[in-house]
Scaffold this motif. Structure first.
Motif, PDB file in Angstrom:
ATOM      1  N   UNK A   1       0.857  -1.261  -0.061  1.00  0.00           N
ATOM      2  CA  UNK A   1       0.200  -0.176   0.021  1.00  0.00           C
ATOM      3  C   UNK A   1       0.680   1.213  -0.001  1.00  0.00           C
ATOM      4  N   UNK A   2       1.936   0.987   0.303  1.00  0.00           N
ATOM      5  CA  UNK A   2       2.912   2.225   0.316  1.00  0.00           C
ATOM      6  C   UNK A   2       3.529   2.695  -1.150  1.00  0.00           C
ATOM      7  N   UNK A   3       3.172   1.953  -1.921  1.00  0.00           N
ATOM      8  CA  UNK A   3       3.673   2.177  -3.568  1.00  0.00           C
ATOM      9  C   UNK A   3       2.673   2.344  -4.490  1.00  0.00           C
ATOM     10  N   UNK A   4       2.131   3.827  -4.527  1.00  0.00           N
ATOM     11  CA  UNK A   4       0.922   3.963  -5.075  1.00  0.00           C
ATOM     12  C   UNK A   4       1.030   3.608  -6.760  1.00  0.00           C
ATOM     13  N   UNK A   5       2.026   3.395  -7.178  1.00  0.00           N
ATOM     14  CA  UNK A   5       2.202   3.111  -8.707  1.00  0.00           C
ATOM     15  C   UNK A   5       2.198   1.705  -8.724  1.00  0.00           C
ATOM     16  N   UNK A   6       1.977   0.770  -7.991  1.00  0.00           N
ATOM     17  CA  UNK A   6       1.748  -0.623  -8.060  1.00  0.00           C
ATOM     18  C   UNK A   6       3.134  -1.714  -7.827  1.00  0.00           C
ATOM     19  N   UNK A   7       2.954  -2.870  -7.844  1.00  0.00           N
ATOM     20  CA  UNK A   7       3.905  -3.835  -7.610  1.00  0.00           C
ATOM     21  C   UNK A   7       4.054  -4.670  -8.790  1.00  0.00           C
ATOM     22  N   UNK A   8       5.307  -4.894  -9.354  1.00  0.00           N
ATOM     23  CA  UNK A   8       5.851  -5.820 -10.362  1.00  0.00           C
ATOM     24  C   UNK A   8       6.465  -6.994  -9.773  1.00  0.00           C
ATOM     25  N   UNK A   9       6.356  -8.170 -10.249  1.00  0.00           N
ATOM     26  CA  UNK A   9       6.793  -9.541  -9.823  1.00  0.00           C
ATOM     27  C   UNK A   9       7.448 -10.255 -11.081  1.00  0.00           C
ATOM     28  N   UNK A  10       8.471 -10.999 -11.009  1.00  0.00           N
ATOM     29  CA  UNK A  10       8.850 -11.775 -12.048  1.00  0.00           C
ATOM     30  C   UNK A  10       9.684 -13.014 -11.193  1.00  0.00           C
ATOM     31  N   UNK A  11       9.407 -14.380 -11.808  1.00  0.00           N
ATOM     32  CA  UNK A  11      10.174 -15.477 -11.285  1.00  0.00           C
ATOM     33  C   UNK A  11      11.315 -15.363 -12.198  1.00  0.00           C
TER      34      UNK A  11
ATOM     35  N   UNK B   1      10.038   8.459 -12.046  1.00  0.00           N
ATOM     36  CA  UNK B   1       9.105   9.452 -11.322  1.00  0.00           C
ATOM     37  C   UNK B   1       7.973   8.458 -10.520  1.00  0.00           C
ATOM     38  N   UNK B   2       7.946   7.182 -10.876  1.00  0.00           N
ATOM     39  CA  UNK B   2       6.987   6.457 -10.183  1.00  0.00           C
ATOM     40  C   UNK B   2       7.713   5.884  -8.838  1.00  0.00           C
ATOM     41  N   UNK B   3       6.765   5.499  -7.870  1.00  0.00           N
ATOM     42  CA  UNK B   3       7.005   4.681  -6.607  1.00  0.00           C
ATOM     43  C   UNK B   3       6.208   3.545  -6.769  1.00  0.00           C
TER      44      UNK B   3
END
Length: 750
Positions: free
Chosen positions: A176-186, A233-235
């Motif tokens: 929730x502290x990252x307003x621009x989202x979460x990316x994930x990769x294996x 510029x994104x978080x």
């Protein structure tokens, strides 16, 4: 600014680039001035970080281009553009799209307004403890805040120690502290299969960030550059799991200081520490209290309290590894009559069975024994599914492919796969596919070589190969039913229905990684012919997706196998495919070498259709190299052969290449006549994709005239464009598409 349409041979017409700039004749346009300001009111609800990201990226992309120049190319006045860049006005999606066109970017600005990615997968159950690791991660983030570079944190430790679980749980707590989202990769650096290519991961990230597939470049460095521009510029929180080494992750690192990158790896990643300032958080086996808590969660606190000493001994025998503890405790939980003492005694006497990387030799002993217990508990058919599934060389496996391995129905196969999931021996991915944990896969493969006869293993492998070949052939036939193709090996395996072209393309996309791994493995299994039959079957998928390192690798592996087997027809196909791959990458001299080699073989064996396709490839290369004597001759030979063979569709493709060359040489009227013929044939045979490309080619004079008109920016220029278009349209009453394009030009430039 406008490049000519690229035409590939062997049945693919590449779409022409779209016009990038549409300029209004007045500085303000119909929505400039006060109305432009009013339009920003509805954007006030956008997040502050989104607006700041837009402002920074706009400033970077604009460079030395003046606001007035941009105002002429958009429908926003120069003062509004200046206020947006200064942060005094909020940007909108419409503004972003127009600026992307005006600046000739790949949709970077518009991507800022797309949805927030949330890619974290489900994490392991029965998670406990790890507060020390969480605190070290929190400290690293807090200490790095304010730095000019992204925050890099690497969780490093042995297999099965819980690195991924820690990364996922921490990420969920702070997402929730990252307003621009979460990316994930294996990244699959140590997964027993081919590691994920950074280029592939970059493509997935760019798609998640809102970049259209057609705007993503093929080159890895270009993808990385675009990725860094988008995240500036994104978080964002970026989680990269199971990295092989520092070089594996470098292309995936953002340049933005507002991003946090959390890595996991078996290696220490010292290179990232030295060059990028990464913080290493070592992940150790669990302490006794937390390890005991895992057992209590699974078997029940009462049973642990009654056998506290044996619970402590079990923690030691499992080397404090959470993976081993979960599997062992599950074994006890399923049997009320089995005690923790029985479990420890069995573990102590079972011996060394699974050799895997861990902190100590005792770790490998304990984990191998734990896996054997779960395996011994399985019913005969479920155990067989467990063994055979490990033979699949891809990163994951669909239920239909698993059914082919076992020789069962899909329903029966899914039942046993679900049983393996319930025993924590298999995982289901979000795409309803199945994959092993790397240690589980190693054990399953070991059991396959011990418990399956060689003849049974080979039979399962052959069933899988035949299924893949039959499905690839069926899917590609569905995508291009008008293409003449060589008969491929038939399969009796149960096939997934391919009901539409979209479904066929989806199947190919989903199975591509698995098919690539199978091509690499086919010769080792003793079936080298499949190494080139599969790329041949996948040709139409390539025609829609274009060249990639994966495509080149598949065909190079196939080329070697076809050559060594003495299969001239297959060898020629692989050479031809490689020629196309290098042609797509604009390595023309290298492409010509492959086409020449393919043509020589096809002439020797009397493959007339193959000769025509290779001549078409050589003609395309000659045209790209400006060899305007050789190119028409080669293309004419290809057209003649296709006509002799009665292949109207292939002949139309060849004529389209002739038309493109004629247009370049100034024979516009003849080229137009040829394209109308091609369009008619493609429409008749049902090649709608090819037909759309031809319509774009017919509309190219509109784009060229529009470019001329906007460059002059006066009424005379627009009149000249309209005059040419009207003259062309009068030649044939059927050219409604051209008239439509004329109308678009008028409306955009009026």
């Amino acid at each position: 600014m406008f490049a000519s349409t690229t035409l590939s041979s062997h049945g693919r017409l590449a779409a022409p680039p779209r016009e990038r700039v549409v300029r209004w004749p007045s500085p303000t346009g119909p929505r400039g001035g006060k109305r432009g300001a009013l339009m920003t009111a509805g954007s006030a609800r956008k997040s502050r970080s989104e607006h700041e990201a837009f402002r920074r990226l706009f400033s970077s992309l604009r460079g030395s281009v003046s606001y007035r120049a941009l105002a002429e190319r958009t429908n926003y006045d120069h003062s509004h553009l200046a206020k947006v860049e200064r942060g005094e006005r909020a940007p909108t999606r419409d503004l972003a799209e127009q600026l992307d066109r005006a600046l000739g970017t790949r949709g970077e600005l518009a991507a800022i307004f797309h949805r927030r990615p949330a890619q974290l997968p489900a994490s392991a159950a029965f998670f406990v403890g790890r507060r020390a690791e969480f605190e070290r991660i929190d400290e690293a983030v807090a200490r790095a805040n304010g730095d000019s570079c992204p925050i890099l944190i690497a969780l490093c430790g042995s297999p099965g120690v819980g690195k991924t679980s820690i990364a996922l749980h921490w990420s969920r707590e702070v997402a929730g502290q990252y307003p621009d989202g979460v990316l994930f990769a294996d990244l699959r650096g140590y997964a027993g299969t081919a590691a994920a290519l950074p280029s592939t991961v970059l493509k997935e990230f760019l798609l998640a960030l809102g970049i259209a597939a057609g705007s993503i470049p093929e080159d890895e460095n270009a993808r990385a550059s675009l990725y860094r521009s988008i995240v500036a510029g994104r978080r964002l929180l970026i989680v990269l799991d199971n990295a092989k080494d520092s070089a594996h992750v470098r292309p995936l690192l953002p340049g933005a200081s507002d991003c946090v990158v959390l890595l996991t790896s078996r290696r220490r990643l010292s290179g990232l520490v030295i060059r990028e300032g990464a913080v290493i958080v070592p992940v150790q086996p669990m302490d006794s209290a937390d390890a005991g808590a895992i057992i209590g969660r699974i078997v029940g606190e009462d049973r642990v309290a009654a056998e506290r000493q044996w619970a402590n001994e079990l923690v030691i025998r499992c080397s404090h590894l959470p993976l081993a503890l979960r599997v062992a405790a599950e074994r006890v939980a399923r049997n009320d009559h089995r005690t923790l003492a029985d479990l420890v005694l069995d573990l102590e006497s079972a011996g060394d069975r699974l050799d895997f990387l861990s902190a100590t030799e005792d770790d490998s002993t304990a984990v191998r024994v734990v896996f054997s217990w779960s395996y011994d508990y399985l019913a005969a058919d479920t155990a067989r599914m467990f063994r055979l599934l490990a033979l699949h060389p891809g990163p994951d496996c669909g239920v239909a492919a698993a059914a082919a391995l076992a020789g069962w129905s899909v329903t029966r196969t899914r039942h046993h796969l679900d049983l393996l999931i319930s025993m924590h021996l298999l995982e289901r991915t979000p795409r309803d596919r199945y994959q092993f944990h790397e240690l589980t896969r190693a054990y399953a493969l070991e059991r396959a070589h011990v418990d399956e006869r060689e003849t049974d293993r080979r039979a399962a492998q052959r069933r899988l190969l035949l299924w893949c070949l039959a499905m690839a052939s069926a899917a590609n036939q569905a995508m291009a039913p008008y293409r003449r193709r060589s008969p491929l090996a038939a399969s009796r395996e149960r096939l997934v229905a391919v009901e539409s072209r979209a479904g066929a393309a989806s199947w190919c996309d989903e199975e591509l990684a698995a098919l690539t791994a199978i091509v690499r493995t086919a010769a080792d299994w003793g079936f080298p012919e499949f190494a080139y039959q599969l790329p041949i079957a996948m040709w139409d998928h390539y025609c829609r997706r274009g060249a990639s390192p994966t495509w080149l690798e598949m065909n190079e592996v196939g080329r070697v196998q076809a050559r060594d087997l003495g299969d001239d027809a297959g060898h020629a196909c692989m050479l031809h495919n490689l020629g196309h791959g290098w042609l797509d990458l604009r390595r023309f001299e290298r492409a010509r070498e492959y086409f020449d080699a393919a043509l020589a073989i096809r002439c020797r064996i009397g493959d007339r259709a193959g000769q025509a396709w290779s001549l078409l490839g050589l003609g395309t290369v000659a045209a790209e190299l400006g060899q305007h004597v050789a190119a028409p001759r080669l293309l004419a030979e290809a057209v003649e052969i296709f006509a002799d063979l009665g292949d109207r569709w292939a002949g139309a493709v060849a004529i389209a290449h002739q038309a493109e060359l004629g247009r370049r040489l100034g024979h516009a009227d003849e080229a137009r006549s040829q394209l109308e013929h091609v369009r008619s044939v493609l429409h008749e045979v049902g090649d709608h994709l090819g037909e759309s490309y031809v319509l774009d080619m017919l509309g190219r004079p509109v784009v060229e005239c529009q470019h001329a008109a906007t460059a002059r920016c006066d009424d005379d220029g627009r009149s000249a464009a309209l005059h040419v278009l009207s003259r062309m349209s009068r030649q044939d009453e059927e050219h409604s598409e051209v008239l439509t394009r004329t109308d678009i030009v008028v409306r955009r430039t009026a």
